[in-house]
Every structure is written in C-alpha cells, then in structure tokens.
Motif scaffolding. Structure first.
Motif, PDB file in Angstrom:
ATOM      1  N   LEU A  34      16.103 -15.698  28.564  1.00 23.23           N
ATOM      2  CA  LEU A  34      17.060 -15.804  27.468  1.00 23.23           C
ATOM      3  C   LEU A  34      17.528 -14.410  27.066  1.00 23.23           C
ATOM      4  O   LEU A  34      16.725 -13.471  27.024  1.00 23.23           O
ATOM      5  N   PRO A  35      18.808 -14.242  26.764  1.00 22.46           N
ATOM      6  CA  PRO A  35      19.301 -12.925  26.348  1.00 22.46           C
ATOM      7  C   PRO A  35      18.649 -12.506  25.030  1.00 22.46           C
ATOM      8  O   PRO A  35      18.563 -13.301  24.091  1.00 22.46           O
ATOM      9  N   ASP A  36      18.179 -11.266  24.973  1.00 16.16           N
ATOM     10  CA  ASP A  36      17.528 -10.757  23.772  1.00 16.16           C
ATOM     11  C   ASP A  36      18.596 -10.208  22.825  1.00 16.16           C
ATOM     12  O   ASP A  36      18.701  -9.005  22.584  1.00 16.16           O
ATOM     13  N   VAL A  37      19.404 -11.135  22.297  1.00 18.10           N
ATOM     14  CA  VAL A  37      20.543 -10.746  21.477  1.00 18.10           C
ATOM     15  C   VAL A  37      20.674 -11.707  20.306  1.00 18.10           C
ATOM     16  O   VAL A  37      20.325 -12.894  20.404  1.00 18.10           O
ATOM     17  N   GLU A  38      21.159 -11.190  19.198  1.00 16.46           N
ATOM     18  CA  GLU A  38      21.434 -12.001  18.017  1.00 16.46           C
ATOM     19  C   GLU A  38      22.901 -11.814  17.648  1.00 16.46           C
ATOM     20  O   GLU A  38      23.368 -10.684  17.485  1.00 16.46           O
ATOM     21  N   LEU A  39      23.620 -12.927  17.540  1.00 15.80           N
ATOM     22  CA  LEU A  39      25.020 -12.889  17.129  1.00 15.80           C
ATOM     23  C   LEU A  39      25.090 -13.061  15.616  1.00 15.80           C
ATOM     24  O   LEU A  39      24.462 -13.973  15.055  1.00 15.80           O
ATOM     25  N   VAL A  40      25.858 -12.200  14.963  1.00 19.14           N
ATOM     26  CA  VAL A  40      25.936 -12.199  13.500  1.00 19.14           C
ATOM     27  C   VAL A  40      27.398 -12.249  13.076  1.00 19.14           C
ATOM     28  O   VAL A  40      28.245 -11.534  13.614  1.00 19.14           O
ATOM     29  N   HIS A  41      27.680 -13.094  12.114  1.00 17.05           N
ATOM     30  CA  HIS A  41      29.014 -13.157  11.491  1.00 17.05           C
ATOM     31  C   HIS A  41      28.803 -13.128   9.982  1.00 17.05           C
ATOM     32  O   HIS A  41      28.238 -14.061   9.404  1.00 17.05           O
ATOM     33  N   ARG A  42      29.251 -12.051   9.359  1.00 16.39           N
ATOM     34  CA  ARG A  42      29.002 -11.840   7.931  1.00 16.39           C
ATOM     35  C   ARG A  42      30.204 -12.257   7.073  1.00 16.39           C
ATOM     36  O   ARG A  42      31.335 -12.240   7.521  1.00 16.39           O
ATOM     37  N   GLY A  43      29.892 -12.620   5.829  1.00 15.39           N
ATOM     38  CA  GLY A  43      30.939 -12.919   4.855  1.00 15.39           C
ATOM     39  C   GLY A  43      31.709 -14.193   5.138  1.00 15.39           C
ATOM     40  O   GLY A  43      32.895 -14.290   4.803  1.00 15.39           O
ATOM     41  N   ALA A 117      23.534 -15.880  11.383  1.00 12.70           N
ATOM     42  CA  ALA A 117      22.923 -15.231  12.541  1.00 12.70           C
ATOM     43  C   ALA A 117      22.362 -16.303  13.464  1.00 12.70           C
ATOM     44  O   ALA A 117      21.793 -17.301  12.996  1.00 12.70           O
ATOM     45  N   VAL A 118      22.533 -16.098  14.772  1.00 12.25           N
ATOM     46  CA  VAL A 118      22.078 -17.072  15.766  1.00 12.25           C
ATOM     47  C   VAL A 118      21.445 -16.340  16.932  1.00 12.25           C
ATOM     48  O   VAL A 118      21.973 -15.332  17.410  1.00 12.25           O
ATOM     49  N   ARG A 119      20.315 -16.858  17.416  1.00 15.49           N
ATOM     50  CA  ARG A 119      19.710 -16.344  18.640  1.00 15.49           C
ATOM     51  C   ARG A 119      18.963 -17.473  19.333  1.00 15.49           C
ATOM     52  O   ARG A 119      18.645 -18.503  18.727  1.00 15.49           O
ATOM     53  N   ALA A 120      18.703 -17.298  20.631  1.00 16.02           N
ATOM     54  CA  ALA A 120      17.964 -18.274  21.432  1.00 16.02           C
ATOM     55  C   ALA A 120      16.577 -17.718  21.721  1.00 16.02           C
ATOM     56  O   ALA A 120      16.433 -16.537  22.064  1.00 16.02           O
ATOM     57  N   VAL A 121      15.547 -18.564  21.597  1.00 18.53           N
ATOM     58  CA  VAL A 121      14.170 -18.106  21.770  1.00 18.53           C
ATOM     59  C   VAL A 121      13.348 -19.156  22.518  1.00 18.53           C
ATOM     60  O   VAL A 121      13.723 -20.328  22.603  1.00 18.53           O
ATOM     61  N   ASP A 122      12.231 -18.694  23.077  1.00 20.70           N
ATOM     62  CA  ASP A 122      11.160 -19.545  23.595  1.00 20.70           C
ATOM     63  C   ASP A 122      11.614 -20.481  24.729  1.00 20.70           C
ATOM     64  O   ASP A 122      11.480 -21.703  24.628  1.00 20.70           O
ATOM     65  N   LEU A 123      12.116 -19.893  25.805  1.00 22.57           N
ATOM     66  CA  LEU A 123      12.382 -20.686  27.013  1.00 22.57           C
ATOM     67  C   LEU A 123      11.043 -21.114  27.591  1.00 22.57           C
ATOM     68  O   LEU A 123      10.175 -20.282  27.866  1.00 22.57           O
ATOM     69  N   ARG A 124      10.861 -22.411  27.795  1.00 18.39           N
ATOM     70  CA  ARG A 124       9.557 -22.919  28.203  1.00 18.39           C
ATOM     71  C   ARG A 124       9.700 -24.133  29.105  1.00 18.39           C
ATOM     72  O   ARG A 124      10.752 -24.782  29.138  1.00 18.39           O
ATOM     73  N   GLU A 125       8.616 -24.428  29.810  1.00 20.46           N
ATOM     74  CA  GLU A 125       8.596 -25.578  30.711  1.00 20.46           C
ATOM     75  C   GLU A 125       8.465 -26.871  29.910  1.00 20.46           C
ATOM     76  O   GLU A 125       7.902 -26.903  28.812  1.00 20.46           O
ATOM     77  N   HIS A 126       9.001 -27.920  30.494  1.00 21.47           N
ATOM     78  CA  HIS A 126       8.942 -29.264  29.917  1.00 21.47           C
ATOM     79  C   HIS A 126       8.692 -30.218  31.078  1.00 21.47           C
ATOM     80  O   HIS A 126       9.120 -29.944  32.205  1.00 21.47           O
ATOM     81  N   PRO A 127       7.993 -31.331  30.875  1.00 21.95           N
ATOM     82  CA  PRO A 127       7.738 -32.261  31.990  1.00 21.95           C
ATOM     83  C   PRO A 127       8.997 -32.710  32.730  1.00 21.95           C
ATOM     84  O   PRO A 127       8.928 -33.061  33.902  1.00 21.95           O
ATOM     85  N   ARG A 128      10.146 -32.639  32.069  1.00 20.02           N
ATOM     86  CA  ARG A 128      11.386 -33.085  32.707  1.00 20.02           C
ATOM     87  C   ARG A 128      12.345 -31.930  32.989  1.00 20.02           C
ATOM     88  O   ARG A 128      13.485 -32.167  33.326  1.00 20.02           O
ATOM     89  N   GLY A 129      11.884 -30.682  32.810  1.00 20.89           N
ATOM     90  CA  GLY A 129      12.757 -29.551  33.077  1.00 20.89           C
ATOM     91  C   GLY A 129      12.341 -28.324  32.291  1.00 20.89           C
ATOM     92  O   GLY A 129      11.174 -27.936  32.280  1.00 20.89           O
ATOM     93  N   ARG A 130      13.301 -27.706  31.586  1.00 27.23           N
ATOM     94  CA  ARG A 130      13.034 -26.548  30.731  1.00 27.23           C
ATOM     95  C   ARG A 130      13.747 -26.733  29.398  1.00 27.23           C
ATOM     96  O   ARG A 130      14.806 -27.360  29.339  1.00 27.23           O
ATOM     97  N   GLN A 131      13.154 -26.167  28.353  1.00 30.58           N
ATOM     98  CA  GLN A 131      13.766 -26.277  27.043  1.00 30.58           C
ATOM     99  C   GLN A 131      13.653 -24.947  26.295  1.00 30.58           C
ATOM    100  O   GLN A 131      12.869 -24.072  26.661  1.00 30.58           O
TER     101      GLN A 131
END
Length: 277
Positions: A34-43, A117-131
C-alpha cells in the motif's frame, strides 16, 4: 514516514473510475505494498442543498447536524483517488466493501469547515483473497470529530464459506426499494460504480441486476434509529448478501448494552450492525 499530499480542491470521481478501468488492462504493473501516503483536503465546506438531497435519498431528517455517514461521502473522492493510483497494489474495480466502522466523536454542524484526511493501511491475507482498510478522518480546528474505516476485499479465490449462515430474524419494518435507489444514491454520493446504476454493468460483475450501495443501506439504518442515537457513538456494520434492486427487505433493531443491534434482511441477511455509545 507517511508522505502527506495536500489537495487544493476536491478530486472528482469520474476521472478516478476512468483510471481504474485503464488499470484493468493486461500488462499493468502494480506496487507490492500500500502507498505510504495520506491525502489531505483542508477547509471543506458543506453544500446545504447537497446535504438536503442526501438526507432525502437516505430517509434522514433535514437538520443542521451532519448525519454520521455524510463525512464518508465528503471523503470518498479522496479514497477514490488513492485507490485508482497506478502504484496501488490492487485494482479498484472489483473491490468488495465488506465492512464499515464510523465513530462520531461529537455532533458536527453543517456550517463547520472540515479538514479531511484519507490513507490506506493493513494490507493482509483473507481466505478468499486480500483485504485492506481505508481510514478517513474529519477534523474541525485541529480536533478529530469523525473517523471512518472501510474494509475492502479483493476476491482471488472461492475460499471457504461458513457452514452456519447468520439467522434471519422475524418481524421488523418493511422497506420497498426501487431501482432508483441505486441511481439516486450514486447521484448524491459520487459513487457511480455501474454495479449500482446499470443492469448491464451489474451483470458484468456477476449480479443478475444492479445492487444497492452498502453505505446507502447503512445510512438508511441510522435514519430508522434517529432520535435514539447517543451524541457520540460508534456504528459498525458488516455487509452480507447484496440487495438486488428492486427489492423488498426488512429492518430490525433491538437495544443492546446501552446501544443498538440492527440488521437488514430478506430471505438472507444483507447487513448486520451495532451501535455503541
């Protein structure tokens, strides 16, 4: 070290869906993490006419306080931009929204200026794929007032299914959903995924006809409990079987430990959830 990317204006969702479609072409290379980035939109300010349309589509009262699910709509374009990026490890189209947890720390007035602010975290295995999780926050004057965590699944195998499906409760309020449920919510949310708006688009992804948005269903559940919610609360739902449109479903709720347990079901459960103070 998380890289913070500040946006001067909110990104549109149409371009993100176009990028996501291109990302499905053969030969596209993707990042391994996952990209180690946080998107921010203020105001960010709330368009009260848009809020009123959202309230009507979801069955909510027209008030100056933002519904618990509304900041999710404000932050969704940021999530779309993040997940449609070329280095995102999983293609956005085909992701399944399996659960959502929202924490409302205090009431948010519609006149507030929000820093999103938005970011994606914790890519992990799942019995049916990845989440993975998409974490979105809304702050007012430096204070976090809202947080949403959406869990998405990329199905990569049939996996194993539970041998004991969730029971279907009896009784409850009857909801009759028309085909417009999908298109009306798409118009106010910006989530124009064709599985919600087009029978042809839905069939391309294995559904006999279009399906309701999970976040519309969650908002409609909160609408059914309006007036009985604490000032600050966490509401968590699991999305089960999709609701085909048009459809007739039932909403049930019961008090539990100072909060609520609730669900939406037809012949099988579509959504289960709980609210805690």
């Amino acid at each position: 070290m998380v890289a913070v990317v500040e946006l001067s204006e909110g990104p549109g969702t149409g371009a993100a869906y176009a990028k996501a479609a291109l990302g499905m072409l053969p030969g596209m290379r993707r990042g391994g993490a996952l990209p180690d980035v946080e998107l921010v939109h203020r105001g960010v300010t709330v368009d009260r006419a848009h809020l009123a349309r959202y309230d009507r589509v979801c069955g909510l009262r027209l008030t100056d306080a933002l519904p618990g699910t509304y900041p999710h709509v404000l932050a969704f374009p940021l999530a779309m931009r993040l997940m449609s990026a070329g280095d995102f490890p999983l293609p956005m189209i085909g992701l399944v929204h399996v659960s959502n947890r929202i924490t409302v720390r205090r009431a948010i007035d519609a006149g507030s200026r929000l820093d999103l602010a938005v970011r994606a975290v914790d890519l992990r295995e799942h019995p049916r794929g990845r989440q993975f999780d998409v974490v979105a926050t809304a702050s007012v004057d430096g204070e976090e007032v809202w947080r949403g965590v959406s869990t998405y699944l990329r199905k990569e195998s049939a996996g194993s299914r539970s041998e004991h499906p969730d029971p279907v409760p009896s009784g409850g309020a009857v909801w009759r959903l028309t085909a417009r449920t999908g298109t009306d919510y798409a118009a106010v949310s910006g989530d124009r995924n064709p599985i919600h708006t087009s029978r042809v688009g839905a069939k391309l992804f294995g559904f006999p006809r279009q399906i309701a948005h999970g976040m519309w269903t969650k908002a409609r559940c909160l609408a059914a409990l309006e007036g009985r919610l604490p000032a600050a609360y966490t509401v968590e739902v699991a999305f089960k079987q999709p609701i085909l449109l048009p459809s007739t479903v039932r909403f049930t709720s019961s008090p539990a430990d100072g909060g609520w347990e609730f669900g939406v079901h037809g012949k099988r459960p579509h959504l289960t959830g709980a609210i805690t103070a």
